[in-house]
Design an enzyme around this catalytic site. Structure first.
Site: not given
Ligand code: F6P
Length: 372
Positions: A89, A126, A151, A186, A193, A293, A296
């Site tokens: 958005g 950014d 990132d 293997r 990410m 994720h 994160r």
């Molecule tokens: O910018 C952080 C990030 O986790 C990137 O590493 C990844 O490509 C993107 O966001 C994933 O975004 P979303 O949570 O919108 O899928």
């Protein structure tokens, strides 16, 4: 030069707003806490705005006073953001429910005006800084940015909030993949990410003992990977660890990504593509793990809490000093700040002479077709 009508000194500040914007990461609550605690020492109130600019679009506006005692407990260590965040958005080209596109910036500014805040701190990357800078310029509201993103591609800061935790998660994944790789002889491919920057990948490769690490900043060849894996085999080792950053392209330069409904790119899938090519090229049995994720949502590691706290305190200090239109940064183990113009619209890729590139090459990790 930034307009001085946005600069307000300490004596005029009574209440500031804070929002988390863009994708979440570990350490956001630690940064919010630092802002609230330090603002309190100056006698200021802090208003937490929910879901970034979306909270200012709704009526009633979604925002609440953040009080010091809210942060007595577990929030310093908790993942996510208590304020919520959205990564979609653009207020200047906002997709409306009927599919039309509208400029909703004035509605957001009206929402902000209703909160009677004297300055805004945006914890974001950014993209968020670009939007919030434009928005607050339009509204004449002093703004300070605090960089966060796993990132780690924000210019001027050695580490943005959340990066170290994401690396920790990825290294832990590699630590768990290594024993099973060894047991089953293997090749384990780990896709991490990072969007268009390879910081997570290269840190993980060095800390986790990878044999191959592909990042978007360096081209590679399947032959190069196969030779490296053969060299590993020749030493008598029957397993290997491969890291690939999500934005790495195929060997012919095709992106492996999905088109989002809003036209943006969602990365994912290069790990699978690579594992299949490795099997064909080397005859190895390969498996893929896509971390996604989980990088994160982890509890922030100590260094992320330290950086978040330092940047949070510094951002409040910048407002107190009337030094707004700036981004707080963490560099060489200290805080400083940059004009927002030096940050917006720039990215920070992994440079070919980066110490981690040199270290990885020194360790014999295959990084691609890089001549040094
Ligand atoms: O910018 C952080 C990030 O986790 C990137 O590493 C990844 O490509 C993107 O966001 C994933 O975004 P979303 O949570 O919108 O899928």
């Amino acid at each position: 030069m930034r307009s001085t009508d946005r600069q307000r000194g300490d004596e005029m500040i009574k209440r500031i707003g804070v929002m988390t914007s863009g994708g979440d990461c570990a350490g956001l609550n630690a940064a919010i806490r630092a802002i609230v605690l330090h603002a309190d020492t100056l006698g200021w109130e802090v208003i937490g705005i929910e879901d970034g600019t979306h909270g200012l679009l709704d009526r009633p506006v979604r925002a609440r006073r953040l009080r010091v005692d809210e942060f007595d407990g577990s929030l310093l260590r908790r993942a996510g953001t208590i304020l919520g965040a959205v990564s979609t958005g653009d207020p200047f080209a906002f997709k409306m429910p009927d599919g039309s596109v509208a400029d909703v910036s004035q509605r957001i500014l009206d929402g902000m005006a209703g909160l009677k805040i004297d300055a805004l701190i945006g914890i974001g990357g950014d993209g968020s800084f670009r939007i919030l800078d434009r928005l607050t310029r339009q509204g004449g509201i002093p703004f300070v940015g605090v960089p966060k993103t796993i990132d780690n591609d924000v210019p001027g800061t050695d580490a943005s909030i959340g990066f170290h935790t994401a690396v920790e998660v990825a290294v832990e994944a590699l630590d768990r993949l290594q024993p099973t790789a060894q047991s089953h002889h293997r090749v384990m491919v780990l896709e991490v990410m990072g969007r268009d920057a390879g910081h997570i990948a290269i840190h993980t490769a060095v800390a986790g003992g990878a044999d191959v690490c592909l990042i978007p900043e360096i081209g590679y060849s399947l032959d190069g990977i196969a030779s490296k894996l053969q060299a590993v085999k020749d030493t008598g080792r029957a397993f290997a660890l491969v890291i690939v950053a999500e934005a790495v392209k195929t060997d012919t330069g095709e992106p492996v990504a999905h088109r989002k409904p809003d036209g943006g790119i969602r990365y994912g899938g290069i790990g699978q593509w690579l594992a299949e090519r490795i099997e064909v090229a080397t005859g190895a049995d390969a498996r893929v793990t896509v971390l996604g994720h989980v990088q994160r949502g982890a509890e922030p590691v100590a260094v992320d809490r330290v950086i978040a706290s330092a940047l949070g305190v510094h951002s409040v200090g910048l407002i107190a000093a009337g030094r707004t239109g700036r981004v707080a940064v963490w560099s060489r183990r200290t805080v400083s700040d940059l004009p927002i113009e030096d940050v917006v619209g720039q990215t920070r890729p992994v440079e070919h002479d980066d110490v981690l590139v040199r270290t990885a090459l020194g360790l014999g990790i295959y990084l691609g077709d890089l001549r040094t």
